[in-house]
Design a protein around this motif. Structure first.
Motif, PDB file in Angstrom:
ATOM      1  N   THR A   1       0.830  -1.215   0.000  1.00  0.00           N
ATOM      2  CA  THR A   1       0.000   0.000   0.000  1.00  0.00           C
ATOM      3  C   THR A   1       0.861   1.260   0.000  1.00  0.00           C
ATOM      4  OG1 THR A   1      -0.128  -0.104   2.405  1.00  0.00           O
ATOM      5  CG2 THR A   1      -1.919  -1.128   1.146  1.00  0.00           C
TER       6      THR A   1
ATOM      7  N   ASN B   1      -1.866   1.434  -5.743  1.00  0.00           N
ATOM      8  CA  ASN B   1      -3.110   1.620  -6.502  1.00  0.00           C
ATOM      9  C   ASN B   1      -3.109   0.630  -7.664  1.00  0.00           C
ATOM     10  OD1 ASN B   1      -5.550   2.612  -7.465  1.00  0.00           O
ATOM     11  ND2 ASN B   1      -4.573   4.255  -8.632  1.00  0.00           N
TER      12      ASN B   1
ATOM     13  N   SER C   1       1.724  -2.847   3.811  1.00  0.00           N
ATOM     14  CA  SER C   1       1.009  -3.782   2.950  1.00  0.00           C
ATOM     15  C   SER C   1      -0.297  -4.214   3.597  1.00  0.00           C
ATOM     16  CB  SER C   1       1.869  -5.017   2.666  1.00  0.00           C
ATOM     17  OG  SER C   1       2.077  -5.758   3.873  1.00  0.00           O
ATOM     18  N   VAL C   2      -1.161  -4.842   2.794  1.00  0.00           N
ATOM     19  CA  VAL C   2      -2.377  -5.474   3.291  1.00  0.00           C
ATOM     20  C   VAL C   2      -2.006  -6.889   3.730  1.00  0.00           C
ATOM     21  CG1 VAL C   2      -4.671  -6.322   2.667  1.00  0.00           C
ATOM     22  CG2 VAL C   2      -3.881  -4.109   1.809  1.00  0.00           C
TER      23      VAL C   2
END
Length: 311
Positions: free
Chosen positions: A245, A267, A292-293
């Motif tokens: 992210t 994105n 990060s996710v």
């Protein structure tokens, strides 16, 4: 029996006459050459490597001195050993790889009453496999006339010269992984350098936390304006997470001193994202995921299937 002897005699006379006619139309040594200006030995053309297309090149042979008194067959061939002659005269160049050309019509006919043969045909393709801003050469010779490797044809060489320009992506040939922060199992960092942006990938260690990074050594100076990074479809992005992210891009000329090219918000669209770095020259690039996710809602890891540079 008398009729049989008469027929046989007539056939032998006819055969002797044909042989005599064939002997009479043997071409003089050195009389067959390329139909191309005598003071030129290169045929140069630019080649776009943004996509694969079929380029057809025609070559003809010419008879000097007089028109042909009979039909003759002229065979052309590629002789890659002649690249040495080109380099000695014009400088360094690469031989066009065999995967990029097809000499699908190499034998032509010079019909009676003419001085010029019909055209041999060479197909040029697979341009996207060629290296940007390079010179490729395909040396062509006349191999034989009427099946004879010596005699009527000259030893002249015509060099087909192809100048490549700007690619869709910078060629990855010679790229290596310089360093990386961690790896998970067999998902090694070198996977980001292959041409598979769908299934193979580099995975950071799921037992570690961000930041995680990988450094590429281009092993040459590379000019680019942006980079793409890709997510593997095999991991069902974005359902399972495991993507950055926040990303920082750094470049270097020596692998020691680094220039910050910016921090970018993640994105990702259609499994990839383009990061606009601006006009850049570098030998090294470091891609760092700052955040990060979570993967499967549990692991702070990233999965990157490829990195490409846009010139």
């Amino acid at each position: 029996m008398r009729n049989y002897i008469s027929i046989l005699f007539s056939f032998m006379v006819l055969l002797a006459a044909c042989t005599k006619d064939e002997d009479a139309v043997v071409l003089p040594n050195g009389s067959i050459s390329f139909r191309y200006p005598a003071d030129k030995d290169t045929l140069e053309m630019p080649v776009s490597i943004l996509k694969d297309t079929t380029l057809v090149i025609g070559l003809q042979a010419a008879l000097s001195g007089e028109v042909s008194g009979a039909d003759h067959w002229i065979s052309f061939a590629v002789d890659t050993t002649k690249i040495l002659g080109y380099r000695a005269k014009y400088g360094n160049a690469l031989v066009l790889p065999a995967t990029s050309y097809l000499f699908y019509r190499s034998t032509t006919s010079l019909s009676a009453g003419n001085t010029v043969s019909d055209s041999a045909k060479i197909n040029i393709g697979q341009q996207t496999k060629l290296t940007e801003y390079s010179t490729y050469v395909l040396p062509v010779v006349i191999q034989s006339v009427d099946g004879q490797p010596d005699g009527p044809h000259t030893t002249r060489v015509i060099y087909l010269v192809f100048k490549t320009g700007k690619p869709l992506f910078v060629n990855k040939a010679g790229w290596t992984i310089h360093e990386f922060s961690s790896v998970n199992g067999a998902s090694v960092a070198t996977n980001i350098l292959d041409d598979n942006n769908l299934t193979t990938f580099w995975a950071s260690n799921i037992a570690q936390t961000m930041p995680q990074w990988v450094t590429i050594n281009f092993n040459r100076d590379v000019d680019f304006l942006a980079l793409n990074y890709y997510m593997p479809t095999a991991l069902r992005y974005p359902t399972l997470g495991g993507y950055p992210t926040s990303i920082r891009i750094e470049t270097s000329m020596d692998g020691v001193n680094w220039e910050d090219k910016g921090t970018y918000a993640g994105n990702i669209v259609n499994n990839m994202q383009t990061l606009e770095t601006g006009e850049t020259t570098a030998r090294y690039l470091r891609f760092t995921s700052l955040a990060s996710v979570l993967y499967s809602s549990a692991y702070e890891a990233i999965f990157i299937s490829g990195i490409s540079l846009i010139p």
